[in-house]
Design an enzyme around this catalytic site. Structure first.
Site, short mmCIF file in Angstrom:
data_model
loop_
_atom_site.label_atom_id
_atom_site.label_comp_id
_atom_site.label_asym_id
_atom_site.label_seq_id
_atom_site.Cartn_x
_atom_site.Cartn_y
_atom_site.Cartn_z
CG ASN A 164 -1.83 -1.14 1.17
OD1 ASN A 164 -3.04 -1.22 0.56
ND2 ASN A 164 -1.72 -2.18 2.02
CD GLU A 165 4.60 1.87 -3.04
OE1 GLU A 165 5.07 2.24 -2.27
OE2 GLU A 165 5.29 0.93 -3.71
N PRO A 166 2.17 5.08 -0.57
CG PRO A 166 3.93 7.00 -0.13
CD PRO A 166 3.63 5.21 -0.52
#
Length: 640
Positions: A164-166
């Protein structure tokens, strides 16, 4: 008892998530493994299933090793356990070297008694048009077994959890995601080159993760310190996915001390209550205040100290003036152009001893270029000042040579035979076989021993050329080829007795007055750490030998980071010409130039990182009110 509780509240008062700090990653992992084992046994006693969420990557390796030990040595059974993994690259076959399917089997599942139908890992082989339905089923499956009892997480340098990236939504579910470029760079060491790193992955969503009854996030290493502090002490934001864990009622971070260095309780402990004012902490406070206010140390006032929680120091020293003078002089005394000691000089505060005037020096280099990258200016100066300098190259560094670079040398060698009509020899056949292997090599296939030997030879020749450039005689160049490194993969063997004995033998042979070694533990694939452990273990074996009382050990840092300015005990300045001289020495390592196979998230080449780091150290000394130099290499003394 009440007073003790108030002290604890003050110490962690800036932290929005519970944090447990352990001296090492192994100790932290052991504690979490014991917690998981207790949960499994509690569920077994109640005749219930234990549902675990599991992570991959380097972070949980010690945890899984301890769970395997608990199974084999203490009878911990996993028959009532169901596991769900966080993520998997997409697309990727389950038997690929980089596959998380393969990782989990090799690290855990193949060594415990969990039934095969009770562990689940996202499938990276399905067609893209079936992924949405598959991901929905994955979440539904978790819910159907009662939800995750305990979720294990790691954390990326950009704050990602799972993949879950920024920017990932707090309500996101399991889905196909696009990997941030920084994540692909950080994970690139698992692949032969960046073009092979997948751009997509399947990941549990943040919403899925937050449904777990308990969450434990693990973080090891100083390179994780900034993001740990931001996640724990900063505001909860989707820009830093791990910070969203602040909204979970039962989350904790389990970290080692080096990953805690940016927490307020470590960085500015005077803000969290009473602290013990050691000389190192005083220097940290003074230099930190000067840099924070952008003032030279001698310009700091009583008011500056009082307004920044440092009134205790003013009370102790009477005035800012007295404290400033003391600390500035101490920092000034770390600067020396004589890293081997200035001969016949009476300088009681000099970092090194003046005698013997000519010292035997042993520089340990974990990879075949760390010597010139990390301390090239000091390396050159030690030789020029008449010391007997030896270099111990601890590993072959063969996995950091790309296939494309190797082919240049193979083409030359085979072409040389043809051009000069030389008889085909065994070596020529080996080179031809190597070329054929690389032509058919699969992305998930590791190199043959012959290929690794050729790549190691390339790096050995570069290292020898660097030593010739500095002026070191060939008999002072030692290639150790520590066995732990020789797996052909990023994953290395544990430090073994043979690694330690080879290190003991070299130190005993040279009987050095100075040892330089890499104290840089931010190396992304851990080789520096293992090499340092080998040296420390060797020193413990040798410490009672008579000549060891004259041996001092200096730690340098590598391409990944530098010592904090308050830690530095010896700073060796460089002129612009010496910076250029070091750069040309780094350029000799052509296999590591232009495209660095294992560069982590930093896009700069090694020579650029080294110059920027050395220039920054010099700039910090200048900002503190000391002499202005073009660059500085920094060292901390290890006392054993």
């Amino acid at each position: 008892m009440t007073i003790h509780h108030q002290e604890i509240e003050l110490i962690d008062s800036f932290e929005q998530i519970a944090v447990e700090i352990y001296p090492t990653a192994k100790e932290g992992s052991k504690a979490v493994a014991a917690e998981i084992a207790a949960l499994i046994r509690e569920k077994q006693a109640a005749n219930q299933r234990c549902i675990l969420g599991l992570a991959t990557g380097s972070t949980p390796k010690y945890l899984y090793a301890e769970l395997v030990r608990l199974h084999k040595e203490e009878g911990l059974s996993f028959k009532n356990v169901i596991t769900f993994n966080l993520d998997e690259y997409y697309p990727l076959e389950p038997d690929a070297l980089q596959s998380y399917h393969r990782f989990m089997k090799e690290q855990l599942f193949n060594h415990i008694d969990i039934p095969e139908g009770q562990y689940f890992i996202p499938d990276g082989t399905l067609p893209k048009d079936k992924m949405k339905a598959y991901c929905e089923q994955y979440d539904q499956h978790i819910e159907s077994v009662g939800g995750i009892d305990l979720q294990v997480l790691g954390i990326g340098n950009n704050g990602h959890i799972g993949f879950n990236e920024p920017g990932s939504s707090i309500n996101s579910h399991t889905r196909l995601v696009t990997l941030d470029n920084s994540t692909r760079l950080a994970n690139g060491y698992d692949f032969s080159n960046m073009s092979q790193v997948p751009r997509l992955a399947i990941s549990m969503g943040i919403g899925t993760i937050l449904k777990a009854k308990k969450i434990v996030l693990l973080a090891w290493g100083s390179h994780k310190a900034k993001i740990v502090a931001r996640s724990v002490e900063g505001s909860s934001s989707e820009h830093v996915p791990a910070s969203l864990l602040q909204q979970h009622p039962n989350t904790k971070f389990v970290i080692e001390e080096s990953a805690a260095l940016e927490l307020t309780r470590y960085k500015e402990p005077w803000l969290t209550g009473d602290c013990e004012w050691t000389p190192l902490l005083i220097r940290k406070a003074v230099t930190g205040l000067a840099l924070k206010l952008n003032k030279p140390i001698l310009m700091l006032t009583d008011k500056d100290y009082n307004e920044n929680g440092l009134n205790d120091l003013i009370v102790q020293y009477g005035s800012a003036y007295e404290l400033n003078i003391k600390e500035l002089n101490a920092i000034r005394d770390t600067i020396t152009g004589w890293p081997g000691g200035k001969p016949h000089a009476n300088l009681p505060n000099h970092p090194e001893r003046p005698e013997p005037a000519s010292k035997r020096v042993l520089i340990f280099s974990p990879h075949p270029d760390d010597d010139i990258i990390s301390m090239g200016g000091t390396f050159i100066r030690l030789h020029e000042q008449g010391h007997d300098v030896h270099v111990g190259y601890q590993t072959s560094g063969n996995i950091a040579v790309t296939d494309e670079f190797l082919l240049r040398f193979v083409d030359f060698a085979v072409g040389f035979d043809t051009m000069f009509d030389v008889d085909r020899s065994t070596s020529s056949k080996i080179l031809e076989n190597a070329k054929a292997f690389i032509r058919l090599k699969k992305p998930s296939e590791k190199d043959t021993p012959e290929i690794r030997a050729i790549k190691g030879l390339i790096r050995r020749c570069e290292a020898k050329a660097t030593c010739r450039y500095v002026g070191i005689p060939e008999e002072n160049v030692h290639f150790m080829n520590l066995p732990f490194y020789e797996t052909g993969l990023v994953e290395k063997k544990p430090l073994g007795d043979e690694d330690i004995q080879l290190t003991v033998d070299l130190i005993r042979k040279i009987k050095p007055h100075q040892i330089y070694c890499a104290g840089d533990l931010a190396d992304p694939h851990g080789t520096h750490k293992v090499c340092l452990d080998a040296i420390f273990a060797a020193l413990q074996i040798l410490k009672n030998e008579a000549w060891m009382k004259d041996c001092w050990v200096w730690l340098y840092k590598g391409a990944w980071q530098e010592w904090d300015v308050h830690e530095i005990e010896m700073a060796v300045p460089m002129s612009p010409d010496q910076v250029l001289q070091k750069r040309l020495g780094i350029f000799i390592h052509q296999s590591q130039k232009d495209v660095v196979p294992f560069q982590g998230s930093d896009l700069r080449e090694f020579w650029q990182r080294a110059e920027d780091r050395n220039a920054n150290t010099a700039d910090l000394y200048d900002r503190l009110g000391l002499q202005k130099y073009a660059a500085m290499e920094a060292f901390v003394r290890h006392r054993f």
